[in-house]
Design an enzyme around this catalytic site. Sequence first.
Site, short mmCIF file in Angstrom:
data_model
loop_
_atom_site.label_atom_id
_atom_site.label_comp_id
_atom_site.label_asym_id
_atom_site.label_seq_id
_atom_site.Cartn_x
_atom_site.Cartn_y
_atom_site.Cartn_z
N ASP A 22 0.81 -1.04 0.00
CA ASP A 22 0.09 -0.13 0.08
C ASP A 22 0.90 1.39 0.00
O ASP A 22 1.88 1.23 0.69
CB ASP A 22 -1.17 -0.05 1.24
N ASP A 137 -12.45 17.10 3.26
CA ASP A 137 -13.36 17.76 2.54
C ASP A 137 -13.52 19.14 3.38
O ASP A 137 -13.00 19.10 4.62
CB ASP A 137 -14.98 17.31 2.22
N ASP A 311 -11.24 -6.07 7.00
CA ASP A 311 -10.14 -7.12 7.23
C ASP A 311 -9.84 -7.35 8.65
O ASP A 311 -9.25 -8.30 9.26
CB ASP A 311 -8.76 -6.74 6.14
#
Length: 359
Positions: A22, A137, A311
């Site tokens: 990742d 945001d 997960d």
Amino acid sequence: MSTILKNNFNSAIIGIGHPLFDLIVTNVDQEFLHRYQLESDDAILADNERHQILCDELIENFNDIQFVPGGSIQNTIRVAQWFFDQPNVCTIFGCIGNDDFGHQMKCKIEQEDHVKSVYCIDNTRPTGKCVCLINVDSNGSHHRSLITFLDACHGFRMEILQQNLSLFNNTRIIYTSGFFLISNPDCVQLLAELCRKSSNDIKFALNLSASYVVKNHSQRLLQIFPYVDLLFGNENEAFALAETLEWDKDDKIDDIVEKMAHLESKKTNRTVIITQGPDEIIVVSTNSFVQKFPVPSIPTGEIIDTNGSGDAFVGGFLAYHLTGHSMIDCINAGTYAAQQVIRCCGCTLPESNELRLSN
């Protein structure tokens, strides 16, 4: 915990899936996303033409990239190992490239996470990656866009399992996913048969992975379902299965989970565990009624990234299931792990674990 597990803890949980490295970037703006035709709160497979230079640009222009071992099965295995002081309780099988990312991931998995890794090496393709782009945001809420480059993950070979069957002598749980089933059905079938024939009562655990897996690959799932002891998924995947199998359209989620538990089985009992985000977790076993477990609330401001939380839930659940704990303890361990992960970027784990198991 049983005496057998105390004496034979190495590779007690084995996961087989698509290991990814990742790359997490936390300060991406909308302009950057639009340039690569990406959306917030979306997850896609990389388009080689459109996303070819994405990783290079991130490495060149962002100084705060986090590099974390990823991939759904590998995440779960790392989290399950996090519950134990003893190394190598958990083992991961997969395929990586012969490159720097692959070498880094193997090093992190083994030296930092204390997980045994059994990786095929693909000399023709790079190590698979998942790029996680996080933007905030105007309200301060975090959003993520995931782009997955499977690459070397496609190179997993049956021979790596056949060469390492001795590792399964002490195994109590084998865990894989719908994602891996699509690409390697023969490997999954081999492991399912291994569990069915084992004198050690190895549990075969499967994650549905995604709604599109359920809808587009239902026949493969139905072929492997009879072997499944532990089935994990979320409510969207459960509804997708009900739709695909043309169950009653008026069925509620409880009805669907109960039907999932009673699909054809070669085993005496199957347990289905369905999560619903912040809502109740639903559990049904072949030999029991519907059980519901509330999820403790967590302040919105503490939620950084939900990537990997599902997960992590499975990882905590499997660790406690391995050691013979009750269903409520398994659920609590899974929920605890998930709520630790969503406070971080990616599937990263704090050093401390309040529910750590002593061997």
